[in-house]
Design an enzyme around this catalytic site. Structure first.
Site, PDB file in Angstrom:
ATOM      1  N   ARG A  78       0.860  -1.141  -0.061  1.00  0.00           N
ATOM      2  CA  ARG A  78      -0.058   0.066  -0.079  1.00  0.00           C
ATOM      3  C   ARG A  78       0.754   1.220  -0.054  1.00  0.00           C
ATOM      4  O   ARG A  78       1.112   1.804   1.231  1.00  0.00           O
ATOM      5  CB  ARG A  78      -0.930  -0.142   1.017  1.00  0.00           C
ATOM      6  CG  ARG A  78      -1.591   1.147   1.358  1.00  0.00           C
ATOM      7  CD  ARG A  78      -2.922   1.330   0.328  1.00  0.00           C
ATOM      8  NE  ARG A  78      -3.939   0.273   0.584  1.00  0.00           N
ATOM      9  CZ  ARG A  78      -4.371  -0.409  -0.591  1.00  0.00           C
ATOM     10  NH1 ARG A  78      -4.470   0.417  -1.703  1.00  0.00           N
ATOM     11  NH2 ARG A  78      -5.550  -1.169  -0.165  1.00  0.00           N
ATOM     12  N   GLN A 102      -7.687  -8.359  -7.900  1.00  0.00           N
ATOM     13  CA  GLN A 102      -7.797  -6.865  -8.274  1.00  0.00           C
ATOM     14  C   GLN A 102      -6.273  -6.604  -8.774  1.00  0.00           C
ATOM     15  O   GLN A 102      -5.136  -6.730  -7.962  1.00  0.00           O
ATOM     16  CB  GLN A 102      -8.264  -6.158  -7.084  1.00  0.00           C
ATOM     17  CG  GLN A 102      -7.840  -4.736  -7.060  1.00  0.00           C
ATOM     18  CD  GLN A 102      -9.196  -3.673  -6.988  1.00  0.00           C
ATOM     19  OE1 GLN A 102     -10.180  -4.079  -7.489  1.00  0.00           O
ATOM     20  NE2 GLN A 102      -9.032  -2.716  -6.486  1.00  0.00           N
ATOM     21  N   ARG A 107       1.895  -7.083  -9.182  1.00  0.00           N
ATOM     22  CA  ARG A 107       2.124  -6.409  -8.115  1.00  0.00           C
ATOM     23  C   ARG A 107       2.321  -7.332  -6.825  1.00  0.00           C
ATOM     24  O   ARG A 107       2.685  -7.007  -5.628  1.00  0.00           O
ATOM     25  CB  ARG A 107       1.044  -5.116  -7.573  1.00  0.00           C
ATOM     26  CG  ARG A 107      -0.184  -5.725  -7.266  1.00  0.00           C
ATOM     27  CD  ARG A 107      -1.205  -4.693  -6.967  1.00  0.00           C
ATOM     28  NE  ARG A 107      -2.479  -5.103  -6.694  1.00  0.00           N
ATOM     29  CZ  ARG A 107      -3.473  -4.381  -5.812  1.00  0.00           C
ATOM     30  NH1 ARG A 107      -3.135  -3.230  -5.535  1.00  0.00           N
ATOM     31  NH2 ARG A 107      -4.499  -4.894  -5.623  1.00  0.00           N
ATOM     32  N   HIS A 183       0.785   2.658 -10.405  1.00  0.00           N
ATOM     33  CA  HIS A 183      -0.410   3.231  -9.433  1.00  0.00           C
ATOM     34  C   HIS A 183       0.484   4.159  -8.561  1.00  0.00           C
ATOM     35  O   HIS A 183       0.735   3.854  -7.154  1.00  0.00           O
ATOM     36  CB  HIS A 183      -0.677   1.862  -8.828  1.00  0.00           C
ATOM     37  CG  HIS A 183      -1.959   1.921  -7.967  1.00  0.00           C
ATOM     38  ND1 HIS A 183      -2.381   3.069  -6.887  1.00  0.00           N
ATOM     39  CD2 HIS A 183      -3.230   1.474  -8.127  1.00  0.00           C
ATOM     40  CE1 HIS A 183      -3.337   3.107  -6.318  1.00  0.00           C
ATOM     41  NE2 HIS A 183      -4.185   2.092  -7.197  1.00  0.00           N
ATOM     42  N   ASP A 227     -12.216   8.875  -7.117  1.00  0.00           N
ATOM     43  CA  ASP A 227     -11.801   7.726  -8.122  1.00  0.00           C
ATOM     44  C   ASP A 227     -12.078   7.929  -9.504  1.00  0.00           C
ATOM     45  O   ASP A 227     -13.469   7.267  -9.686  1.00  0.00           O
ATOM     46  CB  ASP A 227     -12.239   6.388  -7.359  1.00  0.00           C
ATOM     47  CG  ASP A 227     -11.822   5.215  -7.747  1.00  0.00           C
ATOM     48  OD1 ASP A 227     -10.797   5.212  -8.727  1.00  0.00           O
ATOM     49  OD2 ASP A 227     -12.133   4.161  -7.358  1.00  0.00           O
ATOM     50  N   GLU A 289      -2.239   8.094 -11.669  1.00  0.00           N
ATOM     51  CA  GLU A 289      -1.761   6.696 -12.205  1.00  0.00           C
ATOM     52  C   GLU A 289      -1.808   6.757 -13.970  1.00  0.00           C
ATOM     53  O   GLU A 289      -2.935   6.431 -14.195  1.00  0.00           O
ATOM     54  CB  GLU A 289      -2.554   5.532 -11.807  1.00  0.00           C
ATOM     55  CG  GLU A 289      -2.804   5.767 -10.257  1.00  0.00           C
ATOM     56  CD  GLU A 289      -4.257   5.017  -9.467  1.00  0.00           C
ATOM     57  OE1 GLU A 289      -4.398   3.976 -10.316  1.00  0.00           O
ATOM     58  OE2 GLU A 289      -4.625   5.299  -8.531  1.00  0.00           O
TER      59      GLU A 289
HETATM   60  C1  BG6 Z   1      -7.023   2.595  -7.759  1.00  0.00           C
HETATM   61  C2  BG6 Z   1      -8.684   2.367  -8.294  1.00  0.00           C
HETATM   62  O1  BG6 Z   1      -6.227   2.620  -9.107  1.00  0.00           O
HETATM   63  O2  BG6 Z   1      -6.814   1.548  -7.037  1.00  0.00           O
HETATM   64  C3  BG6 Z   1      -9.359   2.169  -7.105  1.00  0.00           C
HETATM   65  O3  BG6 Z   1      -9.176   3.200  -9.257  1.00  0.00           O
HETATM   66  C4  BG6 Z   1      -8.849   1.378  -5.902  1.00  0.00           C
HETATM   67  O4  BG6 Z   1     -10.677   1.859  -7.541  1.00  0.00           O
HETATM   68  C5  BG6 Z   1      -7.616   1.694  -5.672  1.00  0.00           C
HETATM   69  O5  BG6 Z   1      -9.774   1.447  -4.823  1.00  0.00           O
HETATM   70  C6  BG6 Z   1      -6.554   1.007  -4.546  1.00  0.00           C
HETATM   71  O6  BG6 Z   1      -6.868  -0.428  -5.048  1.00  0.00           O
HETATM   72  P1  BG6 Z   1      -6.287  -1.798  -4.250  1.00  0.00           P
HETATM   73  O7  BG6 Z   1      -6.580  -2.939  -4.649  1.00  0.00           O
HETATM   74  O8  BG6 Z   1      -4.821  -1.251  -3.935  1.00  0.00           O
HETATM   75  O9  BG6 Z   1      -6.823  -1.496  -2.819  1.00  0.00           O
END
Ligand code: BG6
Length: 314
Positions: A78, A102, A107, A183, A227, A289
């Site tokens: 994170r 996701q 990553r 990201h 977002d 991003e």
């Molecule tokens: C962003 C998305 O790129 O990443 C969001 O647009 C998402 O919708 C965010 O919540 C974080 O994603 P993650 O999987 O790292 O919690």
């Protein structure tokens, strides 16, 4: 301390040659760190090839990292710059990636460090190369995305910029489709003082308002959860500039990345993320991003795709 104009350099150098960047690998083999002779540094975790820190010579980090980021390789990190591939978010309707986690697997996979280099004739920069291929994926991910691919990720540090470049190659017989995105979590002093320019006149998909398509008329300020997937006018050379209190701080130049996501979770969404800390941390970060999300990139056998972002300190 007396300032001596010819004091010895702190970094190792061969007599007659200017000092080079120092590149080290941590004892636990988790992180590659590069320090320029001028003091700027970058750290890349092999887990995700995630840039986890990018500091100026004064020690200030340009990237935000959650205090609760999970760094043991069990969860995406994170903060910093996670690499999104081969799907942005989730795409349940697209069969080839429907079962992937996701933001895909780049990553959350362990990459290989391939080595360092410097631009010819210059000792003031360093480039670190990382690789991930189908062979490196764990069996579960391999079964979910059974294509033969190669990813080459380069992180190039200059005193006043960081460039990340991704090259995707299809090394198998079957074509595959993908999305990719950097990201980047920027470290900022105060979200209420931020202004993001360069996305004016863009349509965007509002992910916090039922995926409605809207239009951005002026530069962006953030006062609640945001977002958005921006679709800047094609062939736009305009950089995205993050300013704080009216002073430009970061300039992001995109190469072959047609969309830009802007994300800040604000209070409630930040509180729901176990690895987001402190709770008030949303005030000190903004994700801008650059990505290639639309249309999906398709690579035939032997084909390659290359894209990059350059973040300049201004
Ligand atoms: C962003 C998305 O790129 O990443 C969001 O647009 C998402 O919708 C965010 O919540 C974080 O994603 P993650 O999987 O790292 O919690």
């Amino acid at each position: 301390m007396v300032d001596r104009p010819h004091r010895p350099m702190a970094l190792a150098s061969t007599p007659g040659f200017p000092p080079q960047a120092q590149v080290t690998i941590s004892d636990d083999n988790s992180t590659v760190k590069a320090v320029l002779p001028t003091g700027e540094s970058v750290q890349v975790r092999l887990y995700g090839a995630t840039v986890s820190s990018w500091k100026t010579a004064t020690g200030k980090d340009n990237l935000w990292m959650s205090e609760a980021a999970v760094l043991d390789g069990s969860k995406a990190i994170r903060g910093g710059i996670p690499v999104v591939f081969p799907v942005f978010g989730t795409a349940p309707d697209k069969e080839s990636v429907a079962k992937l986690p996701q933001h895909g697997f780049a990553r959350i996979s362990r990459w290989e460090f391939l080595g360092k280099s410097t631009s010819e004739g210059s000792s003031s920069n360093v480039k670190l190369d990382f690789g991930l291929s189908s062979e490196n994926l764990d069996d579960n991910l391999k079964s979910l995305w059974p294509y033969k691919f190669g990813l080459l990720y380069s992180v190039a540090l200059d005193p006043d910029s960081l460039k990340t470049t991704l090259v995707v190659t299809n090394q198998g017989d079957e074509p595959f489709e993908f999305q990719t995105l950097f990201h980047t979590y920027f470290n900022i002093s105060d979200i209420s003082a931020i202004n993001i320019a360069g996305l004016e006149d863009s349509d965007y998909l509002d992910k916090v308002d039922s995926l409605k398509t809207k239009h951005q008329d002026s530069s962006i300020t953030i006062t609640s959860e945001m977002d958005r997937v921006y679709e800047p006018p094609k062939k736009s050379e305009v950089p995205v500039v993050i300013s704080e209190d009216g002073e430009p701080r970061f300039e992001i130049v995109r190469d072959n990345l047609d969309q830009v996501v802007v994300w800040n979770p604000w209070t409630e969404t930040a509180a729901k993320m176990a690895d987001f800390a402190p709770n008030e941390g949303y005030k000190n970060m903004v994700c801008v991003e650059p990505g290639s999300l639309k249309p999906w990139q398709k690579l035939e056998k032997g084909d390659a795709f290359e894209a990059a972002q350059t973040i300049k300190l201004v």
